[in-house]
Design a protein around this motif. Structure first.
Motif, PDB file in Angstrom:
ATOM      1  N   ILE A  15       4.005   6.313   0.528  1.00  0.00           N
ATOM      2  CA  ILE A  15       2.974   5.607   0.100  1.00  0.00           C
ATOM      3  C   ILE A  15       2.071   4.786   1.041  1.00  0.00           C
ATOM      4  O   ILE A  15       0.537   4.705   0.644  1.00  0.00           O
ATOM      5  CB  ILE A  15       3.586   4.540  -0.287  1.00  0.00           C
ATOM      6  N   ASN A  16       2.371   4.320   1.997  1.00  0.00           N
ATOM      7  CA  ASN A  16       1.791   3.126   3.153  1.00  0.00           C
ATOM      8  C   ASN A  16       0.881   4.537   3.477  1.00  0.00           C
ATOM      9  O   ASN A  16      -0.383   4.452   3.937  1.00  0.00           O
ATOM     10  CB  ASN A  16       2.614   3.496   4.385  1.00  0.00           C
ATOM     11  N   ILE A  17       0.798   6.003   3.617  1.00  0.00           N
ATOM     12  CA  ILE A  17      -0.022   6.860   4.315  1.00  0.00           C
ATOM     13  C   ILE A  17      -1.587   7.571   3.363  1.00  0.00           C
ATOM     14  O   ILE A  17      -2.549   6.869   3.223  1.00  0.00           O
ATOM     15  CB  ILE A  17       0.546   8.163   4.844  1.00  0.00           C
ATOM     16  N   LEU A  18      -0.693   7.393   1.670  1.00  0.00           N
ATOM     17  CA  LEU A  18      -2.056   7.907   0.819  1.00  0.00           C
ATOM     18  C   LEU A  18      -2.073   6.508   0.248  1.00  0.00           C
ATOM     19  O   LEU A  18      -3.352   6.836   0.609  1.00  0.00           O
ATOM     20  CB  LEU A  18      -0.353   8.654  -0.382  1.00  0.00           C
ATOM     21  N   LYS A  19      -2.643   5.355   0.745  1.00  0.00           N
ATOM     22  CA  LYS A  19      -2.799   4.038   0.370  1.00  0.00           C
ATOM     23  C   LYS A  19      -4.679   4.299   1.258  1.00  0.00           C
ATOM     24  O   LYS A  19      -5.012   3.738   0.720  1.00  0.00           O
ATOM     25  CB  LYS A  19      -2.167   3.261   0.648  1.00  0.00           C
ATOM     26  N   LYS A  20      -3.750   5.099   2.710  1.00  0.00           N
ATOM     27  CA  LYS A  20      -5.392   4.796   3.281  1.00  0.00           C
ATOM     28  C   LYS A  20      -6.111   6.163   3.269  1.00  0.00           C
ATOM     29  O   LYS A  20      -7.558   5.716   3.290  1.00  0.00           O
ATOM     30  CB  LYS A  20      -4.989   6.065   4.927  1.00  0.00           C
ATOM     31  N   CYS A  22      -6.249   7.516  -0.727  1.00  0.00           N
ATOM     32  CA  CYS A  22      -6.731   7.430  -1.867  1.00  0.00           C
ATOM     33  C   CYS A  22      -6.281   5.729  -2.198  1.00  0.00           C
ATOM     34  O   CYS A  22      -5.492   5.228  -1.857  1.00  0.00           O
ATOM     35  CB  CYS A  22      -6.260   8.574  -2.219  1.00  0.00           C
ATOM     36  N   ASP A  23      -6.469   5.933  -3.793  1.00  0.00           N
ATOM     37  CA  ASP A  23      -5.750   5.044  -5.002  1.00  0.00           C
ATOM     38  C   ASP A  23      -4.591   5.659  -5.641  1.00  0.00           C
ATOM     39  O   ASP A  23      -4.328   6.803  -5.788  1.00  0.00           O
ATOM     40  CB  ASP A  23      -6.695   4.489  -6.254  1.00  0.00           C
ATOM     41  N   VAL A  24      -3.442   5.091  -4.900  1.00  0.00           N
ATOM     42  CA  VAL A  24      -1.669   4.798  -5.649  1.00  0.00           C
ATOM     43  C   VAL A  24      -1.405   4.686  -6.395  1.00  0.00           C
ATOM     44  O   VAL A  24      -1.581   2.826  -6.368  1.00  0.00           O
ATOM     45  CB  VAL A  24      -1.563   5.220  -4.332  1.00  0.00           C
ATOM     46  N   THR A  25      -1.112   4.361  -7.607  1.00  0.00           N
ATOM     47  CA  THR A  25      -0.341   4.026  -8.208  1.00  0.00           C
ATOM     48  C   THR A  25       1.785   4.362  -8.167  1.00  0.00           C
ATOM     49  O   THR A  25       1.160   5.638  -8.742  1.00  0.00           O
ATOM     50  CB  THR A  25      -1.195   3.776  -9.782  1.00  0.00           C
ATOM     51  N   LEU A  26       2.291   3.654  -8.613  1.00  0.00           N
ATOM     52  CA  LEU A  26       3.404   4.040  -8.437  1.00  0.00           C
ATOM     53  C   LEU A  26       4.162   4.530 -10.104  1.00  0.00           C
ATOM     54  O   LEU A  26       3.825   3.091 -10.602  1.00  0.00           O
ATOM     55  CB  LEU A  26       4.853   3.052  -7.883  1.00  0.00           C
ATOM     56  N   LEU A  27       4.288   4.820 -11.088  1.00  0.00           N
ATOM     57  CA  LEU A  27       5.197   5.563 -11.979  1.00  0.00           C
ATOM     58  C   LEU A  27       6.612   5.390 -12.365  1.00  0.00           C
ATOM     59  O   LEU A  27       7.198   6.412 -11.096  1.00  0.00           O
ATOM     60  CB  LEU A  27       4.724   6.742 -12.782  1.00  0.00           C
ATOM     61  N   CYS A  28       7.420   4.117 -12.528  1.00  0.00           N
ATOM     62  CA  CYS A  28       8.015   3.927 -12.546  1.00  0.00           C
ATOM     63  C   CYS A  28       9.067   3.188 -14.068  1.00  0.00           C
ATOM     64  O   CYS A  28       8.847   3.316 -14.988  1.00  0.00           O
ATOM     65  CB  CYS A  28       8.803   3.345 -11.629  1.00  0.00           C
ATOM     66  N   ASN A  29      10.680   2.865 -13.979  1.00  0.00           N
ATOM     67  CA  ASN A  29      10.577   2.344 -15.518  1.00  0.00           C
ATOM     68  C   ASN A  29      11.021   0.949 -14.691  1.00  0.00           C
ATOM     69  O   ASN A  29      10.633   0.179 -14.140  1.00  0.00           O
ATOM     70  CB  ASN A  29      11.949   2.511 -14.617  1.00  0.00           C
ATOM     71  N   GLU A  30      11.178  -0.075 -16.214  1.00  0.00           N
ATOM     72  CA  GLU A  30      11.615  -1.052 -16.611  1.00  0.00           C
ATOM     73  C   GLU A  30      11.684  -1.983 -15.159  1.00  0.00           C
ATOM     74  O   GLU A  30      11.328  -3.134 -14.551  1.00  0.00           O
ATOM     75  CB  GLU A  30      11.626  -1.761 -17.788  1.00  0.00           C
ATOM     76  N   TYR A  31      13.268  -1.152 -14.713  1.00  0.00           N
ATOM     77  CA  TYR A  31      13.331  -2.670 -13.390  1.00  0.00           C
ATOM     78  C   TYR A  31      13.101  -2.624 -11.962  1.00  0.00           C
ATOM     79  O   TYR A  31      12.589  -3.621 -11.386  1.00  0.00           O
ATOM     80  CB  TYR A  31      15.565  -2.573 -14.003  1.00  0.00           C
ATOM     81  N   LEU A  43       2.675  -3.423  -4.883  1.00  0.00           N
ATOM     82  CA  LEU A  43       1.851  -1.944  -5.104  1.00  0.00           C
ATOM     83  C   LEU A  43       1.282  -1.743  -6.135  1.00  0.00           C
ATOM     84  O   LEU A  43       1.835  -2.184  -7.551  1.00  0.00           O
ATOM     85  CB  LEU A  43       2.324  -0.667  -4.648  1.00  0.00           C
ATOM     86  N   ASN A  44       0.183  -0.902  -6.915  1.00  0.00           N
ATOM     87  CA  ASN A  44       0.119  -1.093  -8.603  1.00  0.00           C
ATOM     88  C   ASN A  44       0.695  -0.082  -9.131  1.00  0.00           C
ATOM     89  O   ASN A  44       1.389   1.151  -8.387  1.00  0.00           O
ATOM     90  CB  ASN A  44      -1.170  -0.100  -8.280  1.00  0.00           C
ATOM     91  N   THR A 123       3.673   7.788  11.593  1.00  0.00           N
ATOM     92  CA  THR A 123       4.236   7.237  10.074  1.00  0.00           C
ATOM     93  C   THR A 123       4.681   5.752   9.388  1.00  0.00           C
ATOM     94  O   THR A 123       5.539   5.246  10.438  1.00  0.00           O
ATOM     95  CB  THR A 123       5.069   8.259   9.201  1.00  0.00           C
ATOM     96  N   ASP A 124       4.057   5.046   9.244  1.00  0.00           N
ATOM     97  CA  ASP A 124       4.603   3.560   9.208  1.00  0.00           C
ATOM     98  C   ASP A 124       5.681   3.576   7.842  1.00  0.00           C
ATOM     99  O   ASP A 124       5.657   3.299   6.680  1.00  0.00           O
ATOM    100  CB  ASP A 124       3.327   2.723   8.093  1.00  0.00           C
ATOM    101  N   PHE A 125       6.761   3.151   8.465  1.00  0.00           N
ATOM    102  CA  PHE A 125       8.117   3.125   8.105  1.00  0.00           C
ATOM    103  C   PHE A 125       8.142   1.443   7.500  1.00  0.00           C
ATOM    104  O   PHE A 125       9.628   0.430   6.779  1.00  0.00           O
ATOM    105  CB  PHE A 125       8.996   3.376   9.303  1.00  0.00           C
ATOM    106  N   SER A 126       7.389   0.973   8.091  1.00  0.00           N
ATOM    107  CA  SER A 126       7.173  -0.755   7.837  1.00  0.00           C
ATOM    108  C   SER A 126       7.581  -1.480   6.389  1.00  0.00           C
ATOM    109  O   SER A 126       7.917  -2.669   6.145  1.00  0.00           O
ATOM    110  CB  SER A 126       6.299  -1.587   8.287  1.00  0.00           C
ATOM    111  N   SER A 127       7.044  -0.381   5.607  1.00  0.00           N
ATOM    112  CA  SER A 127       6.767  -0.484   3.972  1.00  0.00           C
ATOM    113  C   SER A 127       5.727  -1.638   3.341  1.00  0.00           C
ATOM    114  O   SER A 127       5.451  -2.818   3.133  1.00  0.00           O
ATOM    115  CB  SER A 127       8.487  -1.108   3.634  1.00  0.00           C
ATOM    116  N   SER A 128       4.618  -1.478   4.564  1.00  0.00           N
ATOM    117  CA  SER A 128       3.450  -2.471   4.143  1.00  0.00           C
ATOM    118  C   SER A 128       3.173  -4.105   4.680  1.00  0.00           C
ATOM    119  O   SER A 128       3.696  -4.164   3.374  1.00  0.00           O
ATOM    120  CB  SER A 128       2.553  -1.991   3.035  1.00  0.00           C
ATOM    121  N   TYR A 129       3.254  -4.160   5.318  1.00  0.00           N
ATOM    122  CA  TYR A 129       3.268  -5.801   5.537  1.00  0.00           C
ATOM    123  C   TYR A 129       5.072  -6.637   5.481  1.00  0.00           C
ATOM    124  O   TYR A 129       5.340  -7.752   5.017  1.00  0.00           O
ATOM    125  CB  TYR A 129       1.994  -6.822   4.211  1.00  0.00           C
TER     126      TYR A 129
END
Length: 193
Positions: A15-20, A22-31, A43-44, A123-129
């Motif tokens: 995600i950190n690479i793709l965010k640089k 393009c616009d990234v949205t994570l599709l996920c379950n409720e929890y 993240l979006n 590759t940024d493994f810091s998980s963005s900030y």
């Protein structure tokens, strides 16, 4: 579309690479959705049950009927997923079993190779900030994450706990983890869920 919270954490480098670029949205379950919303720099995110929006590329790590239905309605220009998925993807990911000797994040970083994105950059493994949680009070260690076949043993997790002795840490055990409760020293906090 990674399925569970552990998979979401492993997908952050991608995600950190793709965010640089393009616009990234994570599709996920409720929890997962609720957990990501608690992060200081969220993240979006979008629930799989939400209304459909236009996307160019979707990377499907779920590979189930629900994700296939979602892709069918999205009609992305490109879809990437596993060959045993429920959709006829434009590009196929290797199966997780092919990454047995590599870090789990390799499964997700492989998607970058498929997209032709240069992995020679750092590759940024810091998980963005560092994806800091708001008002984080405690660190939770999940030794099995519901799977007793993980390569990191309970003894290794206890060593991690000992190294972090000045922190407020608890072991969190799921319904399938009762068998390892007795391997954790009684002086350590244990939460069951």
């Amino acid at each position: 579309m990674p399925p569970l919270i552990g998979d979401c954490i492993m997908v952050f480098p991608l995600i950190n690479i793709l965010k640089k670029i393009c616009d990234v949205t994570l599709l996920c379950n409720e929890y997962v959705y609720e957990t990501i919303k608690l992060m200081q720099f969220p993240l979006n995110t979008k629930l799989l049950s939400d209304d459909y929006t236009l996307v160019n590329i979707i990377i499907d790590f779920l590979s189930n009927n629900k994700s296939a239905k979602y892709i069918q309605h999205l009609k992305p220009n490109y879809s990437i997923g596993f060959k045993d998925g429920f959709w006829n993807y434009n590009y196929l990911l290797k199966q997780p079993s092919e990454f047995v000797l590599e870090p789990a994040s390799s499964i997700f970083l492989y998607a970058l190779q498929i997209l032709g994105i240069n992995l020679n950059t750092i590759t940024d493994f810091s998980s963005s900030y560092k994806w800091e949680y708001i008002n984080q009070k405690k660190i939770l260690l999940a030794p099995n994450a519901g799977n007793t076949n993980r390569c990191y043993s309970i003894d290794d997790f206890i060593r991690v706990r000992n190294e972090l002795k000045d922190k407020d840490i608890a072991f969190i055990l799921g319904p399938k983890d009762k068998n390892i409760r007795y391997n954790i020293p009684s002086e350590y906090e244990i939460r069951e869920t």
